[in-house]
Design a protein around this motif. Structure first.
Motif, PDB file in Angstrom:
ATOM      1  N   ALA A 240      -9.836   8.195  -9.943  1.00 43.31           N
ATOM      2  CA  ALA A 240      -9.930   7.557  -8.634  1.00 43.31           C
ATOM      3  C   ALA A 240      -8.983   6.371  -8.530  1.00 43.31           C
ATOM      4  O   ALA A 240      -8.349   6.152  -7.495  1.00 43.31           O
ATOM      5  CB  ALA A 240     -11.372   7.115  -8.368  1.00 43.31           C
ATOM      6  N   VAL A 241      -8.883   5.606  -9.613  1.00 40.37           N
ATOM      7  CA  VAL A 241      -7.952   4.476  -9.627  1.00 40.37           C
ATOM      8  C   VAL A 241      -6.521   4.973  -9.481  1.00 40.37           C
ATOM      9  O   VAL A 241      -5.696   4.351  -8.799  1.00 40.37           O
ATOM     10  CB  VAL A 241      -8.122   3.657 -10.925  1.00 40.37           C
ATOM     11  CG1 VAL A 241      -6.978   2.669 -11.100  1.00 40.37           C
ATOM     12  CG2 VAL A 241      -9.462   2.927 -10.914  1.00 40.37           C
ATOM     13  N   ARG A 242      -6.219   6.131 -10.113  1.00 42.19           N
ATOM     14  CA  ARG A 242      -4.867   6.691 -10.000  1.00 42.19           C
ATOM     15  C   ARG A 242      -4.554   7.072  -8.555  1.00 42.19           C
ATOM     16  O   ARG A 242      -3.572   6.606  -7.976  1.00 42.19           O
ATOM     17  CB  ARG A 242      -4.718   7.915 -10.900  1.00 42.19           C
ATOM     18  CG  ARG A 242      -3.451   8.706 -10.640  1.00 42.19           C
ATOM     19  CD  ARG A 242      -3.379   9.936 -11.520  1.00 42.19           C
ATOM     20  NE  ARG A 242      -4.568  10.760 -11.479  1.00 42.19           N
ATOM     21  CZ  ARG A 242      -4.853  11.618 -10.501  1.00 42.19           C
ATOM     22  NH1 ARG A 242      -4.042  11.754  -9.465  1.00 42.19           N
ATOM     23  NH2 ARG A 242      -5.942  12.344 -10.552  1.00 42.19           N
ATOM     24  N   VAL A 243      -5.398   7.930  -7.974  1.00 39.29           N
ATOM     25  CA  VAL A 243      -5.130   8.435  -6.624  1.00 39.29           C
ATOM     26  C   VAL A 243      -5.116   7.303  -5.610  1.00 39.29           C
ATOM     27  O   VAL A 243      -4.190   7.161  -4.800  1.00 39.29           O
ATOM     28  CB  VAL A 243      -6.178   9.496  -6.228  1.00 39.29           C
ATOM     29  CG1 VAL A 243      -6.008   9.892  -4.766  1.00 39.29           C
ATOM     30  CG2 VAL A 243      -6.064  10.713  -7.126  1.00 39.29           C
ATOM     31  N   ASN A 244      -6.150   6.475  -5.648  1.00 40.29           N
ATOM     32  CA  ASN A 244      -6.263   5.428  -4.650  1.00 40.29           C
ATOM     33  C   ASN A 244      -5.396   4.225  -4.985  1.00 40.29           C
ATOM     34  O   ASN A 244      -4.953   3.500  -4.089  1.00 40.29           O
ATOM     35  CB  ASN A 244      -7.729   5.028  -4.506  1.00 40.29           C
ATOM     36  CG  ASN A 244      -8.586   6.211  -4.080  1.00 40.29           C
ATOM     37  OD1 ASN A 244      -8.334   6.847  -3.066  1.00 40.29           O
ATOM     38  ND2 ASN A 244      -9.585   6.534  -4.872  1.00 40.29           N
ATOM     39  N   GLY A 245      -5.140   4.022  -6.286  1.00 36.93           N
ATOM     40  CA  GLY A 245      -4.234   2.949  -6.676  1.00 36.93           C
ATOM     41  C   GLY A 245      -2.817   3.205  -6.210  1.00 36.93           C
ATOM     42  O   GLY A 245      -2.075   2.272  -5.885  1.00 36.93           O
ATOM     43  N   ILE A 246      -2.422   4.486  -6.163  1.00 39.71           N
ATOM     44  CA  ILE A 246      -1.096   4.841  -5.654  1.00 39.71           C
ATOM     45  C   ILE A 246      -0.971   4.422  -4.189  1.00 39.71           C
ATOM     46  O   ILE A 246       0.035   3.849  -3.768  1.00 39.71           O
ATOM     47  CB  ILE A 246      -0.837   6.349  -5.827  1.00 39.71           C
ATOM     48  CG1 ILE A 246      -0.620   6.678  -7.306  1.00 39.71           C
ATOM     49  CG2 ILE A 246       0.366   6.792  -5.004  1.00 39.71           C
ATOM     50  CD1 ILE A 246      -0.534   8.156  -7.599  1.00 39.71           C
ATOM     51  N   ASN A 247      -2.021   4.682  -3.409  1.00 42.60           N
ATOM     52  CA  ASN A 247      -2.001   4.261  -2.001  1.00 42.60           C
ATOM     53  C   ASN A 247      -1.829   2.754  -1.882  1.00 42.60           C
ATOM     54  O   ASN A 247      -0.995   2.263  -1.114  1.00 42.60           O
ATOM     55  CB  ASN A 247      -3.306   4.679  -1.316  1.00 42.60           C
ATOM     56  CG  ASN A 247      -3.399   6.179  -1.116  1.00 42.60           C
ATOM     57  OD1 ASN A 247      -2.389   6.878  -1.038  1.00 42.60           O
ATOM     58  ND2 ASN A 247      -4.613   6.683  -1.033  1.00 42.60           N
ATOM     59  N   ILE A 248      -2.639   2.029  -2.634  1.00 43.02           N
ATOM     60  CA  ILE A 248      -2.584   0.572  -2.553  1.00 43.02           C
ATOM     61  C   ILE A 248      -1.238   0.050  -3.043  1.00 43.02           C
ATOM     62  O   ILE A 248      -0.656  -0.870  -2.456  1.00 43.02           O
ATOM     63  CB  ILE A 248      -3.748  -0.037  -3.357  1.00 43.02           C
ATOM     64  CG1 ILE A 248      -5.081   0.365  -2.700  1.00 43.02           C
ATOM     65  CG2 ILE A 248      -3.631  -1.558  -3.433  1.00 43.02           C
ATOM     66  CD1 ILE A 248      -6.306   0.010  -3.510  1.00 43.02           C
ATOM     67  N   MET A 249      -0.711   0.652  -4.113  1.00 39.10           N
ATOM     68  CA  MET A 249       0.574   0.218  -4.660  1.00 39.10           C
ATOM     69  C   MET A 249       1.697   0.429  -3.638  1.00 39.10           C
ATOM     70  O   MET A 249       2.560  -0.438  -3.454  1.00 39.10           O
ATOM     71  CB  MET A 249       0.881   0.981  -5.946  1.00 39.10           C
ATOM     72  CG  MET A 249       2.135   0.496  -6.660  1.00 39.10           C
ATOM     73  SD  MET A 249       1.942  -1.137  -7.398  1.00 39.10           S
ATOM     74  CE  MET A 249       0.851  -0.746  -8.779  1.00 39.10           C
ATOM     75  N   ILE A 250       1.698   1.581  -2.969  1.00 38.21           N
ATOM     76  CA  ILE A 250       2.714   1.847  -1.955  1.00 38.21           C
ATOM     77  C   ILE A 250       2.590   0.846  -0.808  1.00 38.21           C
ATOM     78  O   ILE A 250       3.586   0.335  -0.297  1.00 38.21           O
ATOM     79  CB  ILE A 250       2.602   3.293  -1.441  1.00 38.21           C
ATOM     80  CG1 ILE A 250       3.015   4.279  -2.536  1.00 38.21           C
ATOM     81  CG2 ILE A 250       3.487   3.498  -0.199  1.00 38.21           C
ATOM     82  CD1 ILE A 250       2.795   5.732  -2.177  1.00 38.21           C
ATOM     83  N   GLY A 251       1.342   0.556  -0.411  1.00 38.05           N
ATOM     84  CA  GLY A 251       1.136  -0.391   0.670  1.00 38.05           C
ATOM     85  C   GLY A 251       1.642  -1.784   0.345  1.00 38.05           C
ATOM     86  O   GLY A 251       2.147  -2.499   1.215  1.00 38.05           O
ATOM     87  N   ILE A 252       1.525  -2.183  -0.930  1.00 39.44           N
ATOM     88  CA  ILE A 252       1.952  -3.519  -1.342  1.00 39.44           C
ATOM     89  C   ILE A 252       3.460  -3.566  -1.603  1.00 39.44           C
ATOM     90  O   ILE A 252       4.162  -4.458  -1.149  1.00 39.44           O
ATOM     91  CB  ILE A 252       1.175  -3.966  -2.599  1.00 39.44           C
ATOM     92  CG1 ILE A 252      -0.303  -4.142  -2.245  1.00 39.44           C
ATOM     93  CG2 ILE A 252       1.744  -5.258  -3.164  1.00 39.44           C
ATOM     94  CD1 ILE A 252      -1.191  -4.419  -3.444  1.00 39.44           C
ATOM     95  N   VAL A 253       3.972  -2.569  -2.354  1.00 37.65           N
ATOM     96  CA  VAL A 253       5.385  -2.582  -2.750  1.00 37.65           C
ATOM     97  C   VAL A 253       6.301  -2.232  -1.582  1.00 37.65           C
ATOM     98  O   VAL A 253       7.394  -2.802  -1.447  1.00 37.65           O
ATOM     99  CB  VAL A 253       5.617  -1.615  -3.932  1.00 37.65           C
ATOM    100  CG1 VAL A 253       7.094  -1.504  -4.269  1.00 37.65           C
ATOM    101  CG2 VAL A 253       4.823  -2.089  -5.153  1.00 37.65           C
TER     102      VAL A 253
END
Length: 434
Positions: A240-253
């Motif tokens: 879950a951290v992988r899938v949803n972390g990717i979303n958050i990472m894209i939103g921040i970066v």
């Protein structure tokens, strides 16, 4: 199906496995078809920025939902007696309520900080609904495992249509009522999930009766299946951290708008995955849970070959047509989503192949191997997205090929675990006589 009906029915309908897959496939197909039908309309009523914010909200909810029951929802499949499974379901619901209450308080307090991190304060007020959204999703999952245990695949299929279609229809209605933006997306999703949960709760009403027939206390059952939270729980949390972390990472970066492009690409690509893999995964888990030693490797290998064959044509079409078809169907503002979809094909094709066999590790109680793999599988994309600079499409292409390679290793690991499980059946050779 009675004997007379079986004698006159097609051969594939007399095969329980194929019949169950077909039942789920019909429901999943209807759900995905309705979603596809409404997506071109919704993509013109909501902007990439709206979907980017909704993706952040959904990422938090999805992460909490998969661990809210500490994975005791999966254990509902495992007891020999239905009464014990019912007790586990009640225990899972209590855990879900506790986690959702804590999530509501924490997200409510941290709402301004979370909204500031993604660069849009309009998200903050909606974070108070995190607990309620998490509850409906987690309860749907727990009830689905009970219906899976009872082979009620028609009810599962109907529920998928209701959840997916109800969400899309609600979001459409809210947008037409001038309640669009992040408001329409979040409230619409919550309405769709609530309708699906209430319907599923009615279909699975049997799970709330007859608990007194169990001779085992909830505490003993939780202890018996403690490997779920101890081993499988961390696995799903890392995923879950992988899938949803990717979303958050894209939103921040990158930006909320590019996150919306990624979200739309990922959402559309779930159609072939949902059509093929959604049905197979449910039925494979039910079959694997009763597969005897000596047959596990053969069953896992058949799963890999079947999924690979079913996915080749759909993903080839996606690879060659997505850059053209996305802006035509969804609107000119979604051009980046088409190229992102093309870049993701290697990763999602391998995901289609390996997703059903992930339950091999649960059935063989070797979740620790899956946990080690999951840590690398989660760390690689997050690290690449953080350190890679430049164009998002090129960076996602690198991520996709790296993830595809990791999933090849995962498939090999699942076959190795299956072989070890089967070999435990073999008797030790007798010592030679003098």
């Amino acid at each position: 199906m009675n004997k007379l009906a079986r004698s006159w029915s097609p051969k594939w309908l007399r095969n329980d496995f194929l019949r169950h897959v077909a039942t789920l496939l019909v429901g999943t197909t209807a759900a995905q078809a309705l979603l596809l039908l409404l997506t071109p309309v919704l993509s013109r009523l909501y902007s990439p920025q709206d979907y980017g914010l909704f993706s952040i909200y959904s990422s938090i909810v999805s992460t909490l939902a998969v661990v809210a029951a500490l994975r005791y929802d999966m254990a509902i499949m495992l007891p020999d007696q239905d009464a014990d499974a019912k007790v586990l379901k009640r225990g899972a619901t209590r855990l879900i309520l506790l986690v959702c209450l804590i999530a509501t308080v924490v997200c409510g307090i941290a709402a301004p900080m979370i909204a500031s991190a993604v660069g849009d304060p309009s998200l903050a007020p909606w974070l108070f609904l995190i607990g309620l959204s998490t509850f409906t999703l987690a309860e749907i999952s727990a009830l689905t495992y009970w219906l899976n245990r009872k082979s009620e695949y028609r009810a599962i299929g109907v529920n998928r249509v209701l959840q997916s279609g109800g969400t899309a229809v609600a979001q459409l209605g809210l947008a037409l009522a001038k309640l669009g933006g992040i408001t329409g997306l979040i409230i619409g999703a919550l309405l769709g999930q609530t309708a699906a949960w209430l319907t599923l709760r009615h279909k699975a009403r049997e799970v709330r009766s007859g608990l007194e027939e169990s001779n085992t206390s909830l505490r003993k059952l939780l202890r018996r299946y403690r490997r779920m939270p101890l081993l499988n729980g961390p696995n799903v949390l890392v995923d879950a951290v992988r899938v949803n972390g990717i979303n958050i990472m894209i939103g921040i970066v990158y930006s909320g708008s590019l996150l919306g492009q990624f979200y739309m690409a990922w959402r559309v690509l779930q159609v072939p995955l949902g059509l093929i893999n959604g049905a197979l995964a449910q039925v494979f888990f039910q079959k694997l849970s009763v597969t005897e030693r000596g047959s596990m490797f053969r069953f896992a290998k058949a799963s890999i070959l079947r999924s690979a064959a079913l996915g080749v044509v759909p993903f080839l079409i996606i690879y060659f047509l997505s850059p053209w078809i996305f802006p035509v169907v969804l609107g000119a503002q979604w051009g980046d989503a088409g190229y992102i979809a093309q870049a993701l094909v290697p990763w999602l094709y391998m995901s289609l192949i390996t997703s059903p066999i992930s339950t091999v590790f649960v059935v063989t109680e070797t979740q620790h191997y899956m946990l080690i793999h999951s840590i690398f599988y989660a760390g690689v994309p997050l690290a690449l997205l953080y350190f890679l600079k430049g164009d998002i499409v090129s960076n996602l292409s690198i991520v996709a090929w790296a993830m595809a390679l990791i999933l090849v290793i995962f498939a090999a690991l699942a076959l190795w675990v299956s072989t070890r499980y089967d070999k435990e059946l073999q008797p030790k050779p007798e010592a030679p006589s003098n």
